[in-house]
Design an enzyme around this catalytic site. Structure first.
Site, PDB file in Angstrom:
ATOM      1  N   HIS A 199      -8.461  -4.668  -1.241  1.00 57.42           N
ATOM      2  CA  HIS A 199      -7.182  -4.135  -0.772  1.00 57.42           C
ATOM      3  C   HIS A 199      -6.438  -5.121   0.122  1.00 57.42           C
ATOM      4  O   HIS A 199      -5.218  -5.174   0.113  1.00 57.42           O
ATOM      5  CB  HIS A 199      -7.433  -2.829  -0.019  1.00 57.42           C
ATOM      6  CG  HIS A 199      -6.188  -2.062   0.289  1.00 57.42           C
ATOM      7  ND1 HIS A 199      -5.396  -1.506  -0.692  1.00 57.42           N
ATOM      8  CD2 HIS A 199      -5.589  -1.752   1.465  1.00 57.42           C
ATOM      9  CE1 HIS A 199      -4.370  -0.887  -0.135  1.00 57.42           C
ATOM     10  NE2 HIS A 199      -4.463  -1.016   1.177  1.00 57.42           N
ATOM     11  N   ASP A 258      -9.702  -3.578  -5.578  1.00 59.24           N
ATOM     12  CA  ASP A 258      -9.157  -2.705  -4.546  1.00 59.24           C
ATOM     13  C   ASP A 258      -9.692  -1.289  -4.748  1.00 59.24           C
ATOM     14  O   ASP A 258      -9.546  -0.708  -5.820  1.00 59.24           O
ATOM     15  CB  ASP A 258      -7.635  -2.709  -4.631  1.00 59.24           C
ATOM     16  CG  ASP A 258      -6.971  -2.071  -3.419  1.00 59.24           C
ATOM     17  OD1 ASP A 258      -7.637  -1.296  -2.718  1.00 59.24           O
ATOM     18  OD2 ASP A 258      -5.792  -2.362  -3.185  1.00 59.24           O
ATOM     19  N   SER A 295       0.847  -1.186   0.000  1.00 57.03           N
ATOM     20  CA  SER A 295       0.000   0.000   0.000  1.00 57.03           C
ATOM     21  C   SER A 295       0.889   1.245   0.000  1.00 57.03           C
ATOM     22  O   SER A 295       1.674   1.436  -0.926  1.00 57.03           O
ATOM     23  CB  SER A 295      -0.957  -0.036   1.182  1.00 57.03           C
ATOM     24  OG  SER A 295      -1.977   0.916   1.034  1.00 57.03           O
TER      25      SER A 295
END
Length: 791
Positions: A762, A730, A642
């Site tokens: 995600h 995501d 991320s």
């Protein structure tokens, strides 16, 4: 036809015959103009996931990656089986008392998801007896007397490739369950209500909710948040049980696109609480639980740059300082709480805030007569400091119970838990210490300050936090504890005796011995002289290193980093990590700026126009590990996900020679494109974290210098091996970012692979077995890069 029929083409070698061809994304320049600069983006067309051409390209990327890594399938299977063999597949969590029941989760061998259940408390013990708070010892595979299954996630997940639970809240009277599920991965949850007497769902069904639904204390209503078009939770709704969702009422709406909204209920059941926050500003609104349909009232009106959290508490009158407040007509009055009787207790609000207190301070302020509807205090000036600001200690939270308070904080890059016992007639004083949570020989603080008793643990590296403490009247504190070498552990702390009772430690099958592993903290020097903490763990007999890291030869090393949103990467145990450690890999965490390990300043020095510190800190840590003899660039792999994936892309551009491989999970590598577009999910709320490049040319130019996708050089042939992992659904980091990044890397000659999960969000795939396989996939790639695939 050739004249010489004997001349034929040279046949391909076996290697040439087997070498798969990488997908080539066509270049279709799309202009983007901001602040006088026009940028041609060759791969922006990959954003259209509804396009058959885009889907075909992503599928081709998956096929290519699978071909290139097919030789690792046996290793992946071995690692998966190792994780499975070390895990007690049929197990139970430690029961948590709530109301008249013990609540827990069960896992069953072969099932992907947990089963959520409860069992009645032994009525013969008496609800207030100390023994009634001792959780029963549940044995895996042994039926639990009186067990009632509330929700079997496996049943709810049937027929779906993905499953996620976004809400699970039982009404105070224990008769109803509010739960919400997502079976796509886009984090849009459908809320339902189950009658726990019959086990059937009511007609209530609310689609499109955000995680976090809760019952009002009377059980008549459910409060839940929903998102706007940019996937920002911005509304709180009130749903009356038994009525259509079309009749639900908007309780609160936040129009400012920088702010997220969440809802909960105080542990005391006194208030429904709505929390509103941007990255740098927050605000809390309260609804008196005695009147769930009342309008919410603000505690402290928001002020730009001021963050605060609110906890309702009921304190002895003798603990309460006099508080000045303004009455009608502009006159100042002073409420003296200590005028009550010795046994009297009064409602207060505990507020943790950073107004003039960088690392936050804890204050006590009043709840006016008449509750929240009477209007709250204006701000810190209408409050009394009880745990003051400390430049070395970051206050992170306060939890109130009937008989005690718990303060969570961090110091020296470690999480800490402290307790304040409310049993004494007067609050405990710091006894000459500079603050309640530090040691030293400096003058005593003001008399109003309270002493926080810190819970002590023996290991030099660990993580300690509250875990499962729903009951207002509980006499104990449930704590979770872990380190790099100590499996996840659950304790009960008896406040009145300061006694820790071990309830359960995560079982690790196969003869795990913590003494076989070593954990250590080191410090690397950043390019500006800042000392950056580094945590390491390794198996002492698998590599030639002693407790100081000195060894006969450098070891293979996996270096993890994150460094954003003030999130701290604390020491924790991992069963799957043992498969790396036992093969001789050293695991390290670079606690770089932008995280929260060293306090608020650590975060502030790694965001917006200082974001580059995050990347240079990581590079400094990598260089330190090489220079100190821990590893070599040929034996070093970097990992992050991320915002940590942005870190991976940035350090690859900054120092490609330092790494043999880079594992980038759901990587935020096209940051500038995303942050420039306010129509994309989450963009506006991110401006406080990264800056606003759309309106601020300085931020635009700064982000242009580091955003990974836009800084890939024309010739990246000397780049390390790269594996980018992402998910089609995501909503936080769109799949298009790593897809574009890999296309550009490969066009520049970098050895980059893309693995895209077509049925996840995600957090990746759902289900524990699928999760283990995902970990095994990534770990096998890491081992291959490190030259350990044969082990």
């Amino acid at each position: 036809m050739p004249d010489d029929l004997t001349q034929t083409a040279t046949p391909p070698t076996p290697a040439e015959r087997e070498e798969p061809q990488a997908p080539v994304a066509p270049r279709r320049p799309a202009p983007r103009t901001h602040h006088g600069e026009t940028v041609e983006d060759d791969y922006e067309w990959l954003r259209d996931k509804e396009s058959p051409e885009v889907v075909a390209h992503l599928e081709a990327e998956n096929a290519y990656t699978e071909q290139r890594l097919a030789h690792l399938e046996p290793l992946r299977e071995r690692i998966f089986e190792e994780i499975k063999a070390r895990t007690l597949e049929t197990d139970l969590s430690v029961p948590v008392r709530q109301g008249a029941h013990w609540y827990y989760a069960r896992t069953v061998e072969g099932s992907q998801y947990p089963i959520r259940a409860r069992a009645p408390i032994d009525a013969s013990l008496g609800s207030d007896a100390p023994s009634s708070w001792v959780p029963p010892v549940l044995e895996p595979g042994v039926p639990v007397p009186g067990e009632q299954v509330l929700l079997d996630d496996n049943v709810e997940a049937e027929g779906h490739d993905f499953f996620s639970l976004g809400a699970f809240d039982v009404s105070v009277d224990g008769t109803r369950l509010a739960y919400a599920v997502d079976v796509v991965g886009d984090e849009r949850y459908t809320l339902r209500i189950r009658d726990l007497d019959t086990g059937t769902d009511l007609v209530d069904e609310v689609p499109g909710t955000f995680p976090g639904a809760v019952f009002s204390p009377d059980g008549r209503y459910v409060f839940y948040p929903t998102v706007d078009d940019a996937w920002r939770p911005w509304r709180v709704w009130r749903h009356e049980v038994g009525t259509p969702a079309t009749q639900d009422v908007v309780v609160f709406e936040e129009p400012d696109e920088r702010y997220w909204v969440g809802v909960g209920v105080s542990r005391s059941q006194r208030f429904v609480q709505i929390d509103v926050g941007s990255k740098i500003t927050s605000e809390t609104w309260l609804i008196d639980a005695a009147d769930p349909t009342a309008e919410p009232q603000v505690v402290w009106p928001r002020r730009e740059g001021v963050e605060y959290t609110v906890e309702h508490a009921v304190l002895p009158s003798t603990w309460l300082p006099a508080v000045e407040h303004e009455e009608s007509g502009g006159k100042t009055a002073r409420t003296t709480a200590t005028s009550g009787s010795a046994g009297e207790r009064r409602d207060v609000l505990l507020v943790l805030h950073n107004d003039g207190a960088e690392n936050f301070e804890l204050v006590v302020t009043r709840v006016p007569d008449g509750g929240a509807s009477a209007g709250g205090p204006a701000g810190p000036s209408d409050a009394t400091v009880v745990v003051p600001h400390d430049p070395e200690t970051r206050l992170e939270g306060v939890d109130a119970f009937a008989s005690h308070l718990v303060v969570s904080y961090r110091r020296d890059a470690l999480s800490r838990v402290g307790v304040i016992d409310l049993a004494s007639a007067e609050p405990p004083r710091p006894a000459g210490l500079p603050t309640p949570i530090r040691t030293g020989d400096t003058p005593a603080p003001p008399a109003d300050h309270w002493h926080v008793h810190e819970v002590q643990f023996d290991e030099p590296l660990y993580t300690a936090a509250l875990a499962g403490n729903p009951e207002w009247d509980q006499p104990n504190v449930r704590l979770s504890y872990a380190s790099f070498v100590t499996p996840s552990t659950v304790y009960d702390l008896r406040v009145e005796t300061d006694e820790l009772t071990l309830l359960k430690q995560q079982p690790v099958l196969g003869g795990y011995d913590a003494a076989d592993y070593v954990q250590r903290r080191e410090w690397a020097t950043a390019e500006d002289g800042t000392q950056v903490p580094v945590s390491l763990v390794w198996r002492r007999d698998a590599v030639g290193l002693d407790a100081t890291g000195t060894g006969a030869e450098p070891a293979p090393l996996l270096l993890y980093g994150y460094g954003s949103y003030e999130i701290s990467i604390d020491p924790g145990f991992s069963v799957s990590r043992l498969s790396l450690l036992d093969r001789g890999v050293v695991f390290a965490v670079a606690h770089v700026r932008g995280g929260g390990e060293m306090g608020r300043r650590w975060y502030d020095e790694g965001k917006t126009l200082t974001k580059r510190n995050t990347f240079t800190d990581f590079v400094a840590v990598a260089r330190h590990l090489v220079d100190a003899g821990w590893t070599t660039p040929e034996r070093l792999v970097a990992q992050g996900g991320s915002a940590g994936g942005l870190l991976m892309g940035a350090v690859t551009n900054l120092a490609p020679e330092l790494f043999a491989g880079v594992l980038a999970q759901v990587p935020f590598v096209d940051a500038l494109t995303s942050i420039l577009d306010p129509s994309l999910p989450l963009t506006v709320v991110e401006w406080d974290e990264w800056g606003d490049p759309l309106h601020d040319p300085e931020v635009y130019r700064y982000m242009r210098t580091y955003t990974p996708y836009e800084n890939v050089p024309d010739d990246a042939a000397r780049y390390p091996r790269i594996l980018a992992v992402t998910s089609l659904h995501d909503t936080r980091v769109l799949y298009v970012e790593p897809a574009k990044w890999v296309a550009r890397l490969r066009a520049a000659g970098a050895p980059a692979l893309l693995k895209i999960e077509m049925h996840a969000g995600h957090g990746g795939v759902s289900g524990r077995y699928e999760g283990w396989r995902e970990v095994a996939y990534e770990d096998a790639w890491v081992l291959d890069v490190l030259g350990l695939a044969g082990r």
